[in-house]
Design an enzyme around this catalytic site. Sequence first.
Site, PDB file in Angstrom:
ATOM      1  N   HIS A   1       0.828  -1.135  -0.068  1.00 15.28           N
ATOM      2  CA  HIS A   1       0.074   0.210  -0.089  1.00 15.28           C
ATOM      3  C   HIS A   1       0.854   1.119  -0.091  1.00 15.28           C
ATOM      4  O   HIS A   1       1.951   1.284   0.760  1.00 15.28           O
ATOM      5  CB  HIS A   1      -0.882   0.142   1.292  1.00 15.28           C
TER       6      HIS A   1
ATOM      7  N   ASP B   1      -7.705  -5.469  -0.147  1.00 15.07           N
ATOM      8  CA  ASP B   1      -8.365  -6.229  -1.279  1.00 15.07           C
ATOM      9  C   ASP B   1      -7.752  -7.820  -1.121  1.00 15.07           C
ATOM     10  O   ASP B   1      -8.217  -8.831  -1.999  1.00 15.07           O
ATOM     11  CB  ASP B   1      -7.757  -5.770  -2.412  1.00 15.07           C
TER      12      ASP B   1
HETATM   13  C1  SDX Z   1      -6.119   0.083  -2.878  1.00 15.11           C
HETATM   14  O1  SDX Z   1      -4.478   4.738  -1.966  1.00 15.11           O
HETATM   15  C2  SDX Z   1      -5.338   3.924  -1.504  1.00 15.11           C
HETATM   16  O2  SDX Z   1      -6.051   4.240  -0.201  1.00 15.11           O
HETATM   17  C3  SDX Z   1      -6.047   2.394  -2.103  1.00 15.11           C
HETATM   18  C4  SDX Z   1      -6.889   1.817  -1.357  1.00 15.11           C
HETATM   19  C5  SDX Z   1      -8.429   2.631  -1.156  1.00 15.11           C
HETATM   20  O3  SDX Z   1      -9.070   2.286  -0.190  1.00 15.11           O
HETATM   21  O4  SDX Z   1      -8.541   3.582  -1.897  1.00 15.11           O
HETATM   22  O5  SDX Z   1      -6.617   1.440  -0.137  1.00 15.11           O
HETATM   23  C6  SDX Z   1      -7.560   0.717  -2.335  1.00 15.11           C
HETATM   24  O6  SDX Z   1      -5.802   0.253  -3.852  1.00 15.11           O
HETATM   25  C7  SDX Z   1      -5.429  -0.926  -2.269  1.00 15.11           C
HETATM   26  C8  SDX Z   1      -4.042  -1.310  -2.874  1.00 15.11           C
HETATM   27  C9  SDX Z   1      -4.417  -2.439  -3.903  1.00 15.11           C
HETATM   28  N1  SDX Z   1      -3.541  -2.913  -5.066  1.00 15.11           N
HETATM   29  C10 SDX Z   1      -2.780  -3.920  -4.671  1.00 15.11           C
HETATM   30  O7  SDX Z   1      -3.102  -4.884  -3.888  1.00 15.11           O
HETATM   31  C11 SDX Z   1      -1.901  -4.356  -6.148  1.00 15.11           C
HETATM   32  C12 SDX Z   1      -0.381  -4.902  -5.503  1.00 15.11           C
HETATM   33  N2  SDX Z   1      -0.007  -3.501  -4.815  1.00 15.11           N
HETATM   34  C13 SDX Z   1       0.737  -2.915  -5.468  1.00 15.11           C
HETATM   35  O8  SDX Z   1       0.759  -3.013  -6.653  1.00 15.11           O
HETATM   36  C14 SDX Z   1       1.559  -1.683  -4.707  1.00 15.11           C
HETATM   37  O9  SDX Z   1       1.646  -2.026  -3.458  1.00 15.11           O
HETATM   38  C15 SDX Z   1       0.535  -0.568  -4.613  1.00 15.11           C
HETATM   39  C16 SDX Z   1      -0.036   0.000  -5.913  1.00 15.11           C
HETATM   40  C17 SDX Z   1      -0.550  -0.671  -3.693  1.00 15.11           C
HETATM   41  C18 SDX Z   1       1.463   0.624  -4.021  1.00 15.11           C
HETATM   42  O10 SDX Z   1       2.439   0.934  -4.717  1.00 15.11           O
HETATM   43  P1  SDX Z   1       3.346   2.061  -4.480  1.00 15.11           P
HETATM   44  O11 SDX Z   1       3.305   2.662  -3.367  1.00 15.11           O
HETATM   45  O12 SDX Z   1       3.807   3.036  -5.771  1.00 15.11           O
HETATM   46  O13 SDX Z   1       4.674   1.016  -4.122  1.00 15.11           O
HETATM   47  P2  SDX Z   1       5.863   0.742  -5.120  1.00 15.11           P
HETATM   48  O14 SDX Z   1       4.991   0.146  -6.256  1.00 15.11           O
HETATM   49  O15 SDX Z   1       6.728   1.777  -5.460  1.00 15.11           O
HETATM   50  O16 SDX Z   1       6.566  -0.483  -4.383  1.00 15.11           O
HETATM   51  C19 SDX Z   1       7.448  -0.171  -3.291  1.00 15.11           C
HETATM   52  C20 SDX Z   1       8.423  -1.652  -3.665  1.00 15.11           C
HETATM   53  C21 SDX Z   1       8.744  -1.776  -4.991  1.00 15.11           C
HETATM   54  O17 SDX Z   1      10.099  -2.340  -4.833  1.00 15.11           O
HETATM   55  P3  SDX Z   1      11.183  -1.415  -5.226  1.00 15.11           P
HETATM   56  O18 SDX Z   1      11.107  -0.974  -6.718  1.00 15.11           O
HETATM   57  O19 SDX Z   1      11.399  -0.537  -3.960  1.00 15.11           O
HETATM   58  O20 SDX Z   1      12.543  -2.467  -5.355  1.00 15.11           O
HETATM   59  O21 SDX Z   1       7.729  -2.757  -3.002  1.00 15.11           O
HETATM   60  C22 SDX Z   1       7.310  -3.444  -4.222  1.00 15.11           C
HETATM   61  C23 SDX Z   1       7.835  -2.852  -5.411  1.00 15.11           C
HETATM   62  O22 SDX Z   1       8.162  -3.598  -6.692  1.00 15.11           O
HETATM   63  N3  SDX Z   1       6.072  -4.180  -4.008  1.00 15.11           N
HETATM   64  C24 SDX Z   1       5.621  -5.327  -4.352  1.00 15.11           C
HETATM   65  C25 SDX Z   1       4.123  -5.054  -4.117  1.00 15.11           C
HETATM   66  N4  SDX Z   1       3.897  -4.042  -3.916  1.00 15.11           N
HETATM   67  C26 SDX Z   1       4.986  -3.075  -3.773  1.00 15.11           C
HETATM   68  N5  SDX Z   1       6.414  -6.273  -4.654  1.00 15.11           N
HETATM   69  C27 SDX Z   1       5.502  -7.411  -4.591  1.00 15.11           C
HETATM   70  N6  SDX Z   1       4.300  -7.571  -4.463  1.00 15.11           N
HETATM   71  C28 SDX Z   1       3.510  -6.535  -4.376  1.00 15.11           C
HETATM   72  N7  SDX Z   1       2.187  -6.523  -4.014  1.00 15.11           N
END
Ligand code: SDX
Length: 429
Positions: free
Chosen positions: A306, A364
Site C-alpha cells: 500500500h 483487497d
Molecule cells: C487500494 O491509495 C489507497 O488508499 C488505495 C486503497 C483505497 O482504499 O482507496 O487502499 C485501495 O488500492 C489498495 C491497494 C490494492 N493494490 C494491490 O493490492 C496491487 C498490489 N500492490 C501494489 O501494486 C502496490 O503495493 C501499490 C500499488 C498498492 C502501492 O504502490 P507504491 O506505493 O507505488 O509502491 P511501489 O510500487 O513503489 O512498491 C514499493 C516496492 C517496490 O519495490 P522496489 O522498486 O522498491 O524494489 O515494493 C514492491 C515494489 O516492487 N512491491 C511489491 C508489491 N507492492 C509493492 N512487490 C511484490 N508484491 C506487491 N504487491
Amino acid sequence: MSGTTSQLQVDGKTVDMAIKTGSIGPSVIDIGKLYAQTGMFTYDPGFTSTAACESQITYIDGDEGVLLYRGYPIEQLAEHGDFLETCYLLLEGELPTASQKADFDYRVTRHTMVHEQMARFFQGFRRDAHPMAVMVGSIGAMSAFYHDSTDISDPHQRMVASMRMIAKMPTLAAMAYKYTVGQPFVYPLNSLDYTSNFLRMCFAVPAEEYKVNPVLSRALDRIFILHADHEQNASTSTVRLAGSSGANPFACIAAGAACLWGPAHGGANEAALKMLEEIGSVDNIPKYIAKAKDKNDPFRLMGFGHRVYKNYDPRAKIMQKTTHEVLNELGIKDDPLLDVAIELERIALSDSYFIEKKLYPNIDFYSGITLKAMGFPTSMFTALFALARTVGWIAQWKEMIEDPSQRIGRPRQLYTGAPAREYAPIGRR
Ligand code: SDX
C-alpha cells in the site's frame, strides 16, 4: 491551521515557505508561491510527498495502521454502526441522532429506483461486458437522466445528486450483475435496509421468493463501511480533479469509478482472487513468492502492499474476521482459497523482502474470498468497491466544491522533449 516557516536555498536565493499544521498527522510546506519566486516547480510524479488539498474527512496513519472517518476509528464504526450511518458521518461530519438517521435512511431508500429508460440504456451493452464497464457507462449516463441535479453551484442540487448517487449505486450495480448473467432486473424493495435490498436485487429471481440472510447482509454492510473512504487515493483524487473543472457530479463519480477499476487500485480485489486461484494450492506458494520478489518479473502479490500503510491495513484485519464469519455462516468448512491466502500471508509476513518493503495484506486481499463465497462473480468485486466508495467520492467532492479557495487543478511538468525546431517539408525529412 498554521505553523512556522521553512527556507529553501535556490540559485543563491532564500525562499521562505509557510509550514501549515493540521489537527493530527504530518504538517505541510506551502509551496504555492515557489514557481513565482524561483521559476521552478516541485517534482513528485506519484505524489508520494505531496498533499493536494486540506481535508477533514478521513485520516490515515500508515505507520500505525490507523484509519479514522471524521475522527472515529474504522474498527468502532464497523463494529457498532451500519453503512448508511457511515454515509451520514462522512457527508455531514458528525454521527447522526436517531431522528437524523431515520430521516437519512428514509430519503436514501426512496431514491433507490432508477429512471425506467436506464434499463433500456443497459440493453446497449454486450451481455459479456465487464460490470465495471457497465457501471462507468451508467454512472456517467445519470447526467443524461437527472438534469435537475447537475448545477454544482446550487447547494440543493448538489444534495439531490449526492443522495441519488448513494441511493442508486446499489441498483445500478445489481442491474450490471443481472445483465451479465441474463436475468431480469429486480426492482428495489423499500421495506428492506440498504444492503439487504442490494442482495435481493442481485440474487432474487421472479420465479421464487428470496429471503435475505441477515448474517450475510450484516457482513456485506460492514464490508461497505470498510470501503467507504480512504483519504486522497487515486480514484478520489480523480474525482476531485474532475470536479475542480466544474464537471457535473455524475461525470465526476464516473471518472472516479473508471480510475478505481485499475488492478493497482480497486481492481486488486478481482486480481487478488484470480491470483489465489492461479496459485491453487499451498505447495505452489514459494514459486509465486519468488516471482513477486524477482525484479525482472512484473508479477506482484495482488492484495499486498500500500502507498500509505507500512503496517497492517486495519481494514484487512476486519475483512479477515468477516471472511471467517461468512464462511462459517455458509457452512464452508475448508475453502482452499482461504487456506492459500492464510498460508501466503504467513509466509510473506516472515519473508525479509516483504518485511523490508513493509508489504502487508491490504483491504483487497481477503475481500475476494468473502464476496465469492456470498455468490458474487469475481468480475463484480470492483463494482462492489465502487458502490461503497461512492459516498467517499461524494463527500470529498462536496468538501472541495464548498471550499471558497477552490480552483481548477492544473499540475505542471518537467519537460524533457524536443526544444523548438523548424518544420521540415516531407521531401526534406
Ligand atoms: C487500494 O491509495 C489507497 O488508499 C488505495 C486503497 C483505497 O482504499 O482507496 O487502499 C485501495 O488500492 C489498495 C491497494 C490494492 N493494490 C494491490 O493490492 C496491487 C498490489 N500492490 C501494489 O501494486 C502496490 O503495493 C501499490 C500499488 C498498492 C502501492 O504502490 P507504491 O506505493 O507505488 O509502491 P511501489 O510500487 O513503489 O512498491 C514499493 C516496492 C517496490 O519495490 P522496489 O522498486 O522498491 O524494489 O515494493 C514492491 C515494489 O516492487 N512491491 C511489491 C508489491 N507492492 C509493492 N512487490 C511484490 N508484491 C506487491 N504487491
